[in-house]
Design a protein around this motif. Structure first.
Motif, short mmCIF file in Angstrom:
data_model
loop_
_atom_site.label_atom_id
_atom_site.label_comp_id
_atom_site.label_asym_id
_atom_site.label_seq_id
_atom_site.Cartn_x
_atom_site.Cartn_y
_atom_site.Cartn_z
N VAL A 22 10.63 3.39 -17.08
CA VAL A 22 10.35 3.47 -15.64
C VAL A 22 11.64 3.81 -14.88
CG1 VAL A 22 9.53 2.19 -13.61
CG2 VAL A 22 8.40 1.88 -15.81
N ALA A 23 12.75 3.15 -15.26
CA ALA A 23 14.03 3.39 -14.56
C ALA A 23 14.44 4.86 -14.69
CB ALA A 23 15.12 2.48 -15.13
N VAL A 24 14.31 5.42 -15.89
CA VAL A 24 14.74 6.82 -16.12
C VAL A 24 13.83 7.78 -15.33
CG1 VAL A 24 14.93 8.63 -17.87
CG2 VAL A 24 15.82 6.36 -18.35
N VAL A 25 12.52 7.53 -15.36
CA VAL A 25 11.59 8.42 -14.64
C VAL A 25 11.87 8.36 -13.13
CG1 VAL A 25 9.15 8.76 -14.02
CG2 VAL A 25 9.79 8.37 -16.41
N VAL A 26 12.04 7.15 -12.59
CA VAL A 26 12.30 6.99 -11.15
C VAL A 26 13.64 7.65 -10.79
CG1 VAL A 26 12.89 5.28 -9.36
CG2 VAL A 26 10.92 4.90 -10.85
N ALA A 27 14.69 7.37 -11.58
CA ALA A 27 16.03 7.89 -11.24
C ALA A 27 16.05 9.42 -11.30
CB ALA A 27 17.08 7.29 -12.18
N ILE A 28 15.48 10.01 -12.37
CA ILE A 28 15.51 11.48 -12.47
C ILE A 28 14.64 12.10 -11.37
CG2 ILE A 28 14.88 13.46 -13.94
CD1 ILE A 28 15.87 11.86 -16.35
N THR A 38 16.72 3.02 -2.82
CA THR A 38 16.18 1.85 -2.13
C THR A 38 16.63 0.55 -2.81
OG1 THR A 38 14.24 1.80 -3.56
CG2 THR A 38 14.08 3.14 -1.56
N ASP A 39 16.34 -0.57 -2.15
CA ASP A 39 16.67 -1.87 -2.73
C ASP A 39 15.80 -2.11 -3.97
OD1 ASP A 39 18.31 -4.22 -2.53
OD2 ASP A 39 16.47 -5.32 -2.07
N GLY A 40 14.57 -1.55 -3.94
CA GLY A 40 13.68 -1.64 -5.11
C GLY A 40 14.30 -0.94 -6.32
N ASN A 41 14.91 0.21 -6.08
CA ASN A 41 15.59 0.93 -7.17
C ASN A 41 16.71 0.07 -7.75
OD1 ASN A 41 15.50 4.11 -5.39
ND2 ASN A 41 14.00 3.18 -6.74
N ARG A 42 17.50 -0.52 -6.86
CA ARG A 42 18.64 -1.34 -7.31
C ARG A 42 18.16 -2.48 -8.19
NH1 ARG A 42 20.92 -5.93 -6.17
NH2 ARG A 42 19.41 -6.45 -4.55
N LYS A 43 17.04 -3.13 -7.77
CA LYS A 43 16.51 -4.26 -8.55
C LYS A 43 15.99 -3.78 -9.90
CE LYS A 43 15.33 -7.39 -4.83
NZ LYS A 43 14.39 -7.38 -3.72
N LEU A 44 15.28 -2.64 -9.90
CA LEU A 44 14.75 -2.09 -11.16
C LEU A 44 15.89 -1.82 -12.15
CD1 LEU A 44 12.51 -0.74 -12.93
CD2 LEU A 44 12.92 1.36 -11.63
N TYR A 45 16.96 -1.19 -11.68
CA TYR A 45 18.07 -0.85 -12.58
C TYR A 45 18.80 -2.11 -13.06
CZ TYR A 45 17.08 3.65 -10.35
OH TYR A 45 16.46 4.76 -9.85
N LEU A 46 18.85 -3.14 -12.17
CA LEU A 46 19.49 -4.40 -12.55
C LEU A 46 18.66 -5.15 -13.60
CD1 LEU A 46 21.68 -6.57 -12.15
CD2 LEU A 46 20.33 -7.49 -10.27
N PHE A 47 17.32 -5.25 -13.38
CA PHE A 47 16.46 -5.95 -14.34
C PHE A 47 16.49 -5.25 -15.70
CE2 PHE A 47 13.91 -7.74 -10.57
CZ PHE A 47 14.63 -8.93 -10.60
N THR A 48 16.58 -3.92 -15.67
CA THR A 48 16.65 -3.16 -16.93
C THR A 48 17.94 -3.53 -17.67
OG1 THR A 48 15.48 -1.38 -15.81
CG2 THR A 48 16.54 -0.83 -17.90
#
Ligand code: HEM
Length: 144
Positions: A22-28, A38-48
């Motif tokens: 999910v992180a790679v798909v969202v980031a690319i 977004t803050d949601g992105n930051r949390k996703l990358y941190l949880f990963t």
């Protein structure tokens, strides 16, 4: 304790893989679409990152207690896989993911933040996929 650790390490692979995907798909997607961070992105990358680091901790304990890690049996494919290939591949992947996270965190521009996650997490994901003891590749390995 040993069987419990193997199960935890084996099952957690799915959470780490799902989060990484999910992180790679969202980031690319956001890097290419030139949209924001977004803050949601930051949390996703941190949880990963946390999921992958938890695997590192469990893996390190297993490295010292597993009967499959045995450096006097390296001529045997199974022992060589766990003692060298799995460990080295995963360590490189986790180092790349950690570098990607911290460089992205320090970057100031939204597109650069997404690009760094897309590239570093993407390469890490491929390395992890290649280093997992999949049951169709390694005798005795499980799906969960
Ligand atoms: C994201 C990173 C990692 C993933 C997804 C992962 C995944 C797995 C999986 C699926 C197994 C097979 C469990 C089974 O047989 O059911 C396994 C076993 C093992 N892993 Fe990892 N691993 C990771 C990182 C590491 C690291 C960094 C180390 C060592 C420092 C490590 C050491 C081991 C050892 C020693 C075993 C053998 C356990 C046994 O059956 O005795 N792993 N790993």
């Amino acid at each position: 304790m040993y069987p419990g650790l193997v199960h935890a390490h084996s099952g957690l692979r799915w959470i780490a893989l799902l989060l990484l995907l999910v992180a790679v798909v969202v980031a690319i997607g956001k890097w290419q679409g030139r949209s924001g961070y977004t803050d949601g992105n930051r949390k996703l990358y941190l949880f990963t990152l946390i999921a992958v680091h938890t695997q590192l901790l469990l893996g390190l304990v297993l490295f010292f207690i597993s009967p499959l890690v045995n450096f006097s049996m390296l001529s045997d494919k199974l022992y060589r896989f766990y003692s060298v290939e799995h460990t080295t591949g995963m360590l490189i992947a986790i180092i790349l993911i950690t570098i990607g996270y911290s460089r992205s965190k320090r970057a100031t521009d939204a597109i650069t933040k997404q690009r760094l996650i897309g590239i570093f997490y993407g390469i890490g994901l491929l390395l992890i996929l290649a280093s997992i003891p999949w049951p169709f590749r390694i005798v005795g390995a499980g799906w969960f």
